[in-house]
Design an enzyme around this catalytic site. Structure first.
Site, PDB file in Angstrom:
ATOM      1  N   LYS A   9      10.041   3.290  73.900  1.00 21.10           N
ATOM      2  CA  LYS A   9      11.428   2.820  73.979  1.00 21.10           C
ATOM      3  C   LYS A   9      12.412   3.985  73.732  1.00 21.10           C
ATOM      4  CE  LYS A   9      10.214  -1.916  72.598  1.00 21.10           C
ATOM      5  NZ  LYS A   9      10.574  -3.075  71.726  1.00 21.10           N
ATOM      6  N   TYR A  49      12.917  -8.303  80.201  1.00 25.16           N
ATOM      7  CA  TYR A  49      12.795  -9.163  79.017  1.00 25.16           C
ATOM      8  C   TYR A  49      13.249 -10.597  79.288  1.00 25.16           C
ATOM      9  CZ  TYR A  49      11.418  -5.615  75.579  1.00 25.16           C
ATOM     10  OH  TYR A  49      10.729  -4.686  74.842  1.00 25.16           O
ATOM     11  N   PHE A  57      18.702 -12.356  70.073  1.00 26.69           N
ATOM     12  CA  PHE A  57      18.759 -10.888  70.139  1.00 26.69           C
ATOM     13  C   PHE A  57      18.665 -10.345  71.569  1.00 26.69           C
ATOM     14  CE2 PHE A  57      14.370 -12.168  69.002  1.00 26.69           C
ATOM     15  CZ  PHE A  57      13.642 -11.610  70.058  1.00 26.69           C
ATOM     16  N   ARG A  85      -1.864  -3.198  71.115  1.00 29.85           N
ATOM     17  CA  ARG A  85      -1.028  -3.876  70.120  1.00 29.85           C
ATOM     18  C   ARG A  85      -1.465  -3.527  68.693  1.00 29.85           C
ATOM     19  NH1 ARG A  85       2.798  -7.334  71.978  1.00 29.85           N
ATOM     20  NH2 ARG A  85       2.831  -8.467  70.019  1.00 29.85           N
ATOM     21  N   THR A  91       5.581  -6.169  65.038  1.00 24.23           N
ATOM     22  CA  THR A  91       6.922  -6.048  65.630  1.00 24.23           C
ATOM     23  C   THR A  91       7.921  -5.470  64.628  1.00 24.23           C
ATOM     24  OG1 THR A  91       6.404  -8.030  66.920  1.00 24.23           O
ATOM     25  CG2 THR A  91       8.719  -7.339  66.851  1.00 24.23           C
ATOM     26  N   ARG A 102       4.437   1.924  64.874  1.00 24.15           N
ATOM     27  CA  ARG A 102       5.683   1.347  64.348  1.00 24.15           C
ATOM     28  C   ARG A 102       5.879   1.673  62.860  1.00 24.15           C
ATOM     29  NH1 ARG A 102       5.301  -4.242  67.872  1.00 24.15           N
ATOM     30  NH2 ARG A 102       6.730  -3.637  69.541  1.00 24.15           N
ATOM     31  N   ASN A 112      11.961  -0.505  67.601  1.00 26.15           N
ATOM     32  CA  ASN A 112      10.594  -0.395  67.090  1.00 26.15           C
ATOM     33  C   ASN A 112       9.673   0.454  67.984  1.00 26.15           C
ATOM     34  OD1 ASN A 112      10.330  -2.211  69.124  1.00 26.15           O
ATOM     35  ND2 ASN A 112       9.519  -3.883  67.887  1.00 26.15           N
ATOM     36  N   HIS A 115       6.600  -0.769  73.245  1.00 26.71           N
ATOM     37  CA  HIS A 115       6.336  -2.111  73.764  1.00 26.71           C
ATOM     38  C   HIS A 115       4.905  -2.149  74.277  1.00 26.71           C
ATOM     39  CE1 HIS A 115       6.637  -5.804  76.133  1.00 26.71           C
ATOM     40  NE2 HIS A 115       5.926  -5.154  77.031  1.00 26.71           N
ATOM     41  N   GLU A 126       4.446  -7.313  83.990  1.00 23.59           N
ATOM     42  CA  GLU A 126       5.112  -6.098  83.502  1.00 23.59           C
ATOM     43  C   GLU A 126       4.666  -4.850  84.270  1.00 23.59           C
ATOM     44  OE1 GLU A 126       4.363  -6.133  79.286  1.00 23.59           O
ATOM     45  OE2 GLU A 126       5.725  -7.825  78.963  1.00 23.59           O
TER      46      GLU A 126
HETATM   47  P1  GDP Z   1       6.619  -7.456  70.473  1.00 17.16           P
HETATM   48  O1  GDP Z   1       5.686  -8.160  71.434  1.00 17.16           O
HETATM   49  O2  GDP Z   1       5.943  -7.006  69.215  1.00 17.16           O
HETATM   50  O3  GDP Z   1       7.399  -6.345  71.127  1.00 17.16           O
HETATM   51  O4  GDP Z   1       7.688  -8.548  69.968  1.00 17.16           O
HETATM   52  P2  GDP Z   1       8.459  -9.742  70.713  1.00 17.16           P
HETATM   53  O5  GDP Z   1       7.884 -10.007  72.076  1.00 17.16           O
HETATM   54  O6  GDP Z   1       8.555 -10.870  69.757  1.00 17.16           O
HETATM   55  O7  GDP Z   1       9.950  -9.169  70.880  1.00 17.16           O
HETATM   56  C1  GDP Z   1      10.278  -8.261  71.901  1.00 17.16           C
HETATM   57  C2  GDP Z   1      11.175  -7.185  71.324  1.00 17.16           C
HETATM   58  O8  GDP Z   1      12.410  -7.785  70.901  1.00 17.16           O
HETATM   59  C3  GDP Z   1      10.644  -6.504  70.051  1.00 17.16           C
HETATM   60  O9  GDP Z   1       9.728  -5.477  70.316  1.00 17.16           O
HETATM   61  C4  GDP Z   1      11.923  -5.993  69.424  1.00 17.16           C
HETATM   62  O10 GDP Z   1      12.394  -4.797  70.060  1.00 17.16           O
HETATM   63  C5  GDP Z   1      12.891  -7.136  69.735  1.00 17.16           C
HETATM   64  N1  GDP Z   1      12.946  -8.127  68.640  1.00 17.16           N
HETATM   65  C6  GDP Z   1      11.960  -8.998  68.249  1.00 17.16           C
HETATM   66  N2  GDP Z   1      12.365  -9.774  67.228  1.00 17.16           N
HETATM   67  C7  GDP Z   1      13.642  -9.392  66.967  1.00 17.16           C
HETATM   68  C8  GDP Z   1      14.629  -9.837  66.007  1.00 17.16           C
HETATM   69  O11 GDP Z   1      14.392 -10.729  65.187  1.00 17.16           O
HETATM   70  N3  GDP Z   1      15.850  -9.196  66.045  1.00 17.16           N
HETATM   71  C9  GDP Z   1      16.140  -8.209  66.939  1.00 17.16           C
HETATM   72  N4  GDP Z   1      17.367  -7.645  66.895  1.00 17.16           N
HETATM   73  N5  GDP Z   1      15.241  -7.773  67.844  1.00 17.16           N
HETATM   74  C10 GDP Z   1      14.006  -8.348  67.860  1.00 17.16           C
END
Ligand code: GDP
Length: 137
Positions: A9, A49, A57, A85, A91, A102, A112, A115, A126
């Site tokens: 990212k 996304y 968010f 992962r 996350t 991370r 973070n 992805h 994707e």
């Molecule tokens: P991942 O699969 O671990 O990337 O997590 P998710 O699919 O749940 O979320 C996608 C991305 O959204 C994450 O990698 C973060 O960059 C962002 N994100 C997830 N949860 C939050 C949150 O609670 N707040 C904010 N601001 N961003 C979030």
């Protein structure tokens, strides 16, 4: 053999830790099958996304993902989706295990650093969002 999409990212690219991150994948048996550095527009980030479009968010996440260049990769290997992962960590970096990307590089739950696809279905969507079949070697 499985394929997954990985993204370094904008925060990771800005910190200049691309090589460190790719090295972790290679050391864990994953192979880079395709790779490029690109800069997403806000609309392109929103398309990527789209599954999160109802999340609070979504706007902030897609602003972040379009703030600077990213490195997108197809990683290939045994159990590539789960392995990637595991190497990434949770996350929220506050919950990530020591030694994960991370834990070592992420600023917060949004910024973070990496992805990784979370299922074969999302990997398929994707990978095809960024790469054509001819670009995956
Ligand atoms: P991942 O699969 O671990 O990337 O997590 P998710 O699919 O749940 O979320 C996608 C991305 O959204 C994450 O990698 C973060 O960059 C962002 N994100 C997830 N949860 C939050 C949150 O609670 N707040 C904010 N601001 N961003 C979030």
């Amino acid at each position: 053999m499985e394929r997954t999409l990985s993204i370094i990212k904008p925060d990771g690219v800005k910190k200049n830790v691309v090589g460190d991150i790719i090295g972790r994948f290679e050391k864990n048996g994953l192979r880079v099958a395709a790779m490029k550095k690109i800069w997403l527009s806000k609309e392109e980030a929103k398309g990527f996304y789209i599954v999160h479009k109802e999340r609070p968010f979504y706007d902030s996440l897609t602003d972040f993902m379009s703030e600077g260049p990213i490195v997108v990769m197809v990683l290939e290997g045994e159990n590539a989706i789960a392995k990637n992962r595991e190497i990434m960590g949770a996350t929220n970096p506050a919950n990530a295990l020591p030694g994960t990307i991370r834990k070592d590089h992420a600023e917060n739950v949004e910024r973070n650093t990496v992805h990784g696809s979370d299922s074969p279905e999302s990997a398929c969507f994707e990978i095809s969002y960024f790469f054509s079949m001819l670009e995956i070697l």
